[in-house]
Design a protein around this motif. Structure first.
Motif, short mmCIF file in Angstrom:
data_model
loop_
_atom_site.label_atom_id
_atom_site.label_comp_id
_atom_site.label_asym_id
_atom_site.label_seq_id
_atom_site.Cartn_x
_atom_site.Cartn_y
_atom_site.Cartn_z
N GLU A 43 0.80 -1.23 0.00
CA GLU A 43 0.00 0.00 0.00
C GLU A 43 0.83 1.28 0.00
O GLU A 43 0.28 2.37 0.16
CB GLU A 43 -0.93 0.01 1.23
CG GLU A 43 -1.85 -1.19 1.32
CD GLU A 43 -2.92 -1.22 0.25
OE1 GLU A 43 -3.20 -0.16 -0.35
OE2 GLU A 43 -3.48 -2.30 0.01
N ASN A 44 2.15 1.17 -0.11
CA ASN A 44 3.04 2.33 -0.06
C ASN A 44 2.89 3.11 1.26
O ASN A 44 3.02 4.32 1.30
CB ASN A 44 2.83 3.24 -1.27
CG ASN A 44 4.01 4.16 -1.50
OD1 ASN A 44 5.12 3.91 -1.02
ND2 ASN A 44 3.78 5.25 -2.22
N TYR A 45 2.57 2.37 2.33
CA TYR A 45 2.48 2.96 3.66
C TYR A 45 3.83 3.51 4.07
O TYR A 45 4.86 2.88 3.83
CB TYR A 45 2.03 1.88 4.64
CG TYR A 45 1.93 2.29 6.09
CD1 TYR A 45 0.81 2.96 6.58
CD2 TYR A 45 2.95 1.96 6.99
CE1 TYR A 45 0.71 3.29 7.92
CE2 TYR A 45 2.85 2.28 8.32
CZ TYR A 45 1.74 2.96 8.80
OH TYR A 45 1.64 3.28 10.12
N ARG A 46 3.83 4.68 4.67
CA ARG A 46 5.04 5.32 5.12
C ARG A 46 4.93 5.59 6.61
O ARG A 46 3.87 5.99 7.08
CB ARG A 46 5.27 6.60 4.35
CG ARG A 46 5.14 6.37 2.83
CD ARG A 46 5.36 7.61 2.04
NE ARG A 46 6.76 7.83 1.77
CZ ARG A 46 7.48 7.17 0.86
NH1 ARG A 46 6.91 6.24 0.14
NH2 ARG A 46 8.74 7.44 0.67
N LEU A 47 6.00 5.37 7.31
CA LEU A 47 6.03 5.57 8.75
C LEU A 47 7.16 6.55 9.05
O LEU A 47 8.30 6.34 8.60
CB LEU A 47 6.27 4.23 9.45
CG LEU A 47 6.16 4.16 10.95
CD1 LEU A 47 4.74 4.50 11.42
CD2 LEU A 47 6.54 2.76 11.44
#
Length: 143
Positions: A43-47
């Motif tokens: 999901e191209n999640y970025r943290l």
């Protein structure tokens, strides 16, 4: 001096759990790591984490680009939490500003999020401090 940095390595992701667990209380460390890794991959999640002047993570934000017919191309803030002892020091504002800047730099014009009904202090923060508009309710059904 503070630093905001994206977390990509497993070690970095683990280091943020001590703050994230205050928001995502249903997750243990193992499931947190697995979900973050899967969301990054699919999901191209970025943290990203906010580090205080001692190099300690005091706040964390998770976000991802999305596309819907309603908002078009936008950024969804999935997670935003500050360590309880560190709240009201501007860390959440800095992290949301980081997300806003990331969005603009990557061609997105909107940032959206949801917040639990019980989180009235957070609602004031989003509406009054960060100038977000309340535009909808989020509904959930377990199936």
């Amino acid at each position: 001096m503070f630093l905001i940095r994206e977390l990509e390595s497993t070690e970095d992701i683990v280091s943020a759990f001590q703050v994230m667990k205050h928001l995502r209380t249903h997750l243990d460390e193992e499931s947190y790591i697995a979900i973050v890794r899967q969301a990054q991959e699919k999901e191209n999640y970025r943290l990203a984490a906010y580090y205080d002047h001692n190099g300690k993570i005091v706040a964390v934000v998770g976000f991802m680009p999305m596309i819907t017919l309603y908002y078009g191309h936008y950024i969804w803030v999935c997670d935003l939490v500050t360590s309880p002892k560190e709240r009201s020091k501007g860390y959440g504002e800095q992290l949301l500003s980081y997300v806003h800047d990331w969005a603009k730099a990557n061609g997105y014009e909107k940032v959206a999020l949801s917040s639990g009904l019980q989180r009235e202090d957070a609602h004031r923060f989003y509406e009054e401090k960060m100038k977000y508009d309340k535009v909808s309710y989020v509904f959930l059904k377990n199936v």
